[in-house]
Design a protein around this motif. Sequence first.
Motif, PDB file in Angstrom:
ATOM      1  N   THR A   1      -6.985  -0.306  -8.967  1.00  0.00           N
ATOM      2  CA  THR A   1      -6.097  -0.654  -7.860  1.00  0.00           C
ATOM      3  C   THR A   1      -6.613  -1.928  -7.200  1.00  0.00           C
ATOM      4  O   THR A   1      -7.704  -2.405  -7.493  1.00  0.00           O
ATOM      5  CB  THR A   1      -6.051   0.471  -6.807  1.00  0.00           C
ATOM      6  OG1 THR A   1      -7.389   0.702  -6.311  1.00  0.00           O
ATOM      7  CG2 THR A   1      -5.497   1.758  -7.384  1.00  0.00           C
TER       8      THR A   1
ATOM      9  N   PRO B   1      -1.800  -0.892  -5.068  1.00  0.00           N
ATOM     10  CA  PRO B   1      -1.647  -0.854  -6.520  1.00  0.00           C
ATOM     11  C   PRO B   1      -1.963  -2.201  -7.155  1.00  0.00           C
ATOM     12  O   PRO B   1      -2.015  -3.229  -6.486  1.00  0.00           O
ATOM     13  CB  PRO B   1      -0.171  -0.494  -6.700  1.00  0.00           C
ATOM     14  CG  PRO B   1       0.497  -1.038  -5.486  1.00  0.00           C
ATOM     15  CD  PRO B   1      -0.506  -0.866  -4.370  1.00  0.00           C
TER      16      PRO B   1
ATOM     17  N   ARG C   1       0.842  -1.201   0.000  1.00  0.00           N
ATOM     18  CA  ARG C   1       0.000   0.000   0.000  1.00  0.00           C
ATOM     19  C   ARG C   1       0.876   1.250   0.000  1.00  0.00           C
ATOM     20  O   ARG C   1       2.017   1.241   0.462  1.00  0.00           O
ATOM     21  CB  ARG C   1      -0.913   0.049   1.227  1.00  0.00           C
ATOM     22  CG  ARG C   1      -1.963  -1.030   1.261  1.00  0.00           C
ATOM     23  CD  ARG C   1      -3.188  -0.642   2.081  1.00  0.00           C
ATOM     24  NE  ARG C   1      -2.925  -0.436   3.498  1.00  0.00           N
ATOM     25  CZ  ARG C   1      -3.874  -0.123   4.388  1.00  0.00           C
ATOM     26  NH1 ARG C   1      -5.129   0.047   3.994  1.00  0.00           N
ATOM     27  NH2 ARG C   1      -3.569   0.022   5.664  1.00  0.00           N
ATOM     28  N   PHE C   2       0.301   2.337  -0.506  1.00  0.00           N
ATOM     29  CA  PHE C   2       0.934   3.647  -0.365  1.00  0.00           C
ATOM     30  C   PHE C   2      -0.072   4.592   0.273  1.00  0.00           C
ATOM     31  O   PHE C   2      -1.253   4.612  -0.081  1.00  0.00           O
ATOM     32  CB  PHE C   2       1.465   4.183  -1.702  1.00  0.00           C
ATOM     33  CG  PHE C   2       0.465   4.282  -2.824  1.00  0.00           C
ATOM     34  CD1 PHE C   2      -0.163   5.483  -3.132  1.00  0.00           C
ATOM     35  CD2 PHE C   2       0.161   3.165  -3.600  1.00  0.00           C
ATOM     36  CE1 PHE C   2      -1.075   5.577  -4.172  1.00  0.00           C
ATOM     37  CE2 PHE C   2      -0.750   3.249  -4.646  1.00  0.00           C
ATOM     38  CZ  PHE C   2      -1.368   4.454  -4.944  1.00  0.00           C
TER      39      PHE C   2
ATOM     40  N   LEU D   1       5.794   2.611  -1.092  1.00  0.00           N
ATOM     41  CA  LEU D   1       5.065   1.357  -0.920  1.00  0.00           C
ATOM     42  C   LEU D   1       5.513   0.668   0.359  1.00  0.00           C
ATOM     43  O   LEU D   1       6.704   0.492   0.600  1.00  0.00           O
ATOM     44  CB  LEU D   1       5.313   0.424  -2.105  1.00  0.00           C
ATOM     45  CG  LEU D   1       4.635   0.788  -3.430  1.00  0.00           C
ATOM     46  CD1 LEU D   1       5.110  -0.151  -4.526  1.00  0.00           C
ATOM     47  CD2 LEU D   1       3.121   0.730  -3.296  1.00  0.00           C
TER      48      LEU D   1
ATOM     49  N   ASP E   1       0.105   1.325 -12.784  1.00  0.00           N
ATOM     50  CA  ASP E   1       0.324   1.123 -11.350  1.00  0.00           C
ATOM     51  C   ASP E   1       1.269   2.177 -10.788  1.00  0.00           C
ATOM     52  O   ASP E   1       0.962   2.828  -9.772  1.00  0.00           O
ATOM     53  CB  ASP E   1       0.899  -0.274 -11.089  1.00  0.00           C
ATOM     54  CG  ASP E   1      -0.009  -1.383 -11.586  1.00  0.00           C
ATOM     55  OD1 ASP E   1      -1.211  -1.120 -11.780  1.00  0.00           O
ATOM     56  OD2 ASP E   1       0.482  -2.506 -11.790  1.00  0.00           O
ATOM     57  N   TRP E   2       2.425   2.351 -11.438  1.00  0.00           N
ATOM     58  CA  TRP E   2       3.377   3.309 -10.870  1.00  0.00           C
ATOM     59  C   TRP E   2       2.966   4.753 -11.168  1.00  0.00           C
ATOM     60  O   TRP E   2       3.266   5.660 -10.389  1.00  0.00           O
ATOM     61  CB  TRP E   2       4.806   3.024 -11.330  1.00  0.00           C
ATOM     62  CG  TRP E   2       5.099   3.097 -12.795  1.00  0.00           C
ATOM     63  CD1 TRP E   2       5.199   2.059 -13.682  1.00  0.00           C
ATOM     64  CD2 TRP E   2       5.414   4.282 -13.550  1.00  0.00           C
ATOM     65  NE1 TRP E   2       5.519   2.524 -14.931  1.00  0.00           N
ATOM     66  CE2 TRP E   2       5.666   3.881 -14.876  1.00  0.00           C
ATOM     67  CE3 TRP E   2       5.501   5.643 -13.233  1.00  0.00           C
ATOM     68  CZ2 TRP E   2       5.994   4.773 -15.895  1.00  0.00           C
ATOM     69  CZ3 TRP E   2       5.821   6.549 -14.242  1.00  0.00           C
ATOM     70  CH2 TRP E   2       6.066   6.104 -15.554  1.00  0.00           C
TER      71      TRP E   2
ATOM     72  N   ARG F   1       0.561   5.532  -8.398  1.00  0.00           N
ATOM     73  CA  ARG F   1       1.287   5.668  -7.134  1.00  0.00           C
ATOM     74  C   ARG F   1       2.059   6.975  -7.064  1.00  0.00           C
ATOM     75  O   ARG F   1       2.149   7.628  -6.014  1.00  0.00           O
ATOM     76  CB  ARG F   1       2.267   4.487  -6.981  1.00  0.00           C
ATOM     77  CG  ARG F   1       2.987   4.410  -5.652  1.00  0.00           C
ATOM     78  CD  ARG F   1       4.420   3.933  -5.860  1.00  0.00           C
ATOM     79  NE  ARG F   1       5.238   4.908  -6.535  1.00  0.00           N
ATOM     80  CZ  ARG F   1       5.945   4.667  -7.645  1.00  0.00           C
ATOM     81  NH1 ARG F   1       5.922   3.485  -8.226  1.00  0.00           N
ATOM     82  NH2 ARG F   1       6.677   5.634  -8.183  1.00  0.00           N
TER      83      ARG F   1
ATOM     84  N   HIS G   1       8.241  -1.807  -8.934  1.00  0.00           N
ATOM     85  CA  HIS G   1       7.795  -0.518  -9.463  1.00  0.00           C
ATOM     86  C   HIS G   1       8.976   0.275 -10.025  1.00  0.00           C
ATOM     87  O   HIS G   1       8.856   0.905 -11.087  1.00  0.00           O
ATOM     88  CB  HIS G   1       7.092   0.286  -8.366  1.00  0.00           C
ATOM     89  CG  HIS G   1       5.634  -0.026  -8.254  1.00  0.00           C
ATOM     90  ND1 HIS G   1       4.653   0.937  -8.181  1.00  0.00           N
ATOM     91  CD2 HIS G   1       4.984  -1.216  -8.204  1.00  0.00           C
ATOM     92  CE1 HIS G   1       3.463   0.358  -8.086  1.00  0.00           C
ATOM     93  NE2 HIS G   1       3.636  -0.945  -8.083  1.00  0.00           N
TER      94      HIS G   1
ATOM     95  N   TYR H   1       1.046   9.932  -2.373  1.00  0.00           N
ATOM     96  CA  TYR H   1       1.693   9.840  -3.672  1.00  0.00           C
ATOM     97  C   TYR H   1       3.193  10.082  -3.513  1.00  0.00           C
ATOM     98  O   TYR H   1       3.617  10.920  -2.718  1.00  0.00           O
ATOM     99  CB  TYR H   1       1.106  10.864  -4.637  1.00  0.00           C
ATOM    100  CG  TYR H   1      -0.361  10.665  -4.937  1.00  0.00           C
ATOM    101  CD1 TYR H   1      -0.833   9.461  -5.451  1.00  0.00           C
ATOM    102  CD2 TYR H   1      -1.278  11.688  -4.708  1.00  0.00           C
ATOM    103  CE1 TYR H   1      -2.182   9.273  -5.731  1.00  0.00           C
ATOM    104  CE2 TYR H   1      -2.625  11.519  -4.991  1.00  0.00           C
ATOM    105  CZ  TYR H   1      -3.071  10.305  -5.504  1.00  0.00           C
ATOM    106  OH  TYR H   1      -4.402  10.130  -5.781  1.00  0.00           O
TER     107      TYR H   1
END
Length: 301
Positions: A94, A63, A5-6, A15, A43-44, A47, A285, A9
């Motif tokens: 996500t 993600p 999880r993040f 992560l 995904d990245w 993020r 990532h 941002y």
Amino acid sequence: MRAARFHEYGQAESLVIEQAPDPHPGPGEIRVRVAAAGVNPIDWKLRAGALDQLIPLELPAVPGRDAAGVVDEIGEGVQGVSIGDRVFGLGGVTGATAELALLSAWAHTPDTWNDEQAAGAGLASVTAMRGLNALGPLAGRTLLVEGAAGGVGSAAVEIAVAQGATVIGTASERNHAFLTSLGAVPTTYGPGLAQRLSALAPRGVDIALDTAASGSLGDLVAITGDPSRVSTVADHAGGQRLGTHVVNAENDSTLLSAAAELGRQGHYTPRIEQSFPLERAADAHTHAERGRTRGKLVICI
């Protein structure tokens, strides 16, 4: 469940692997106990906050859009799948890089694929097939795939070859043997492409699929002679400006099932460049952000 999880941002180091609430399927959804999850550019970008104006997220977020695993809960109205089935597919933007994930589009995993290959098949195969379908029938035609060594590009090559196309793929020279193994005729990208193609395809290139967003769309239109003979899954602004087909990925179980059937027949095997354990999700990532991957990156749960 354990998940990547993040909470804000930022860079890949944002992560963290931690406990997160278990998701439960709503109508039309299934839950899988995840064996592996794919890593995709979205995904990245999500993020990092690059898409926060377009796709705002409720943080913290997990993600991952595609995953493979074993069904362990089934939502209302779902038919054709049972608890214990091996499946691969797509959920929301996500949620996949976790021990449990929800899928809204899925297909049964072919016995010919391992879990990592199945995890790499979801978004790549749907994107590739939608890009190819926009170009019409493939049999007997010469197709150029720009960016043919990446996750979507390599899927497009194998799927197009299986449908009877002659495929020329662009990639850096280090990936030419890889493209040959997929059934494509390799060439380099960049200046002079039209001249190189005239030697490789004396009768011309009929259609082209752009998976790279390298600024080459104008060249692809010139090479094929008509913007309607070009589709892009990567350069939406360029495609709209030039009038090519512009394709977005969609959660489509029919396309996933078609990809799975090609897998059962031995015509399509998702290519995995590297697998990472969940604890190294940040490394996955970071690798993805560098680009120039050969096939797919996946995270094993």
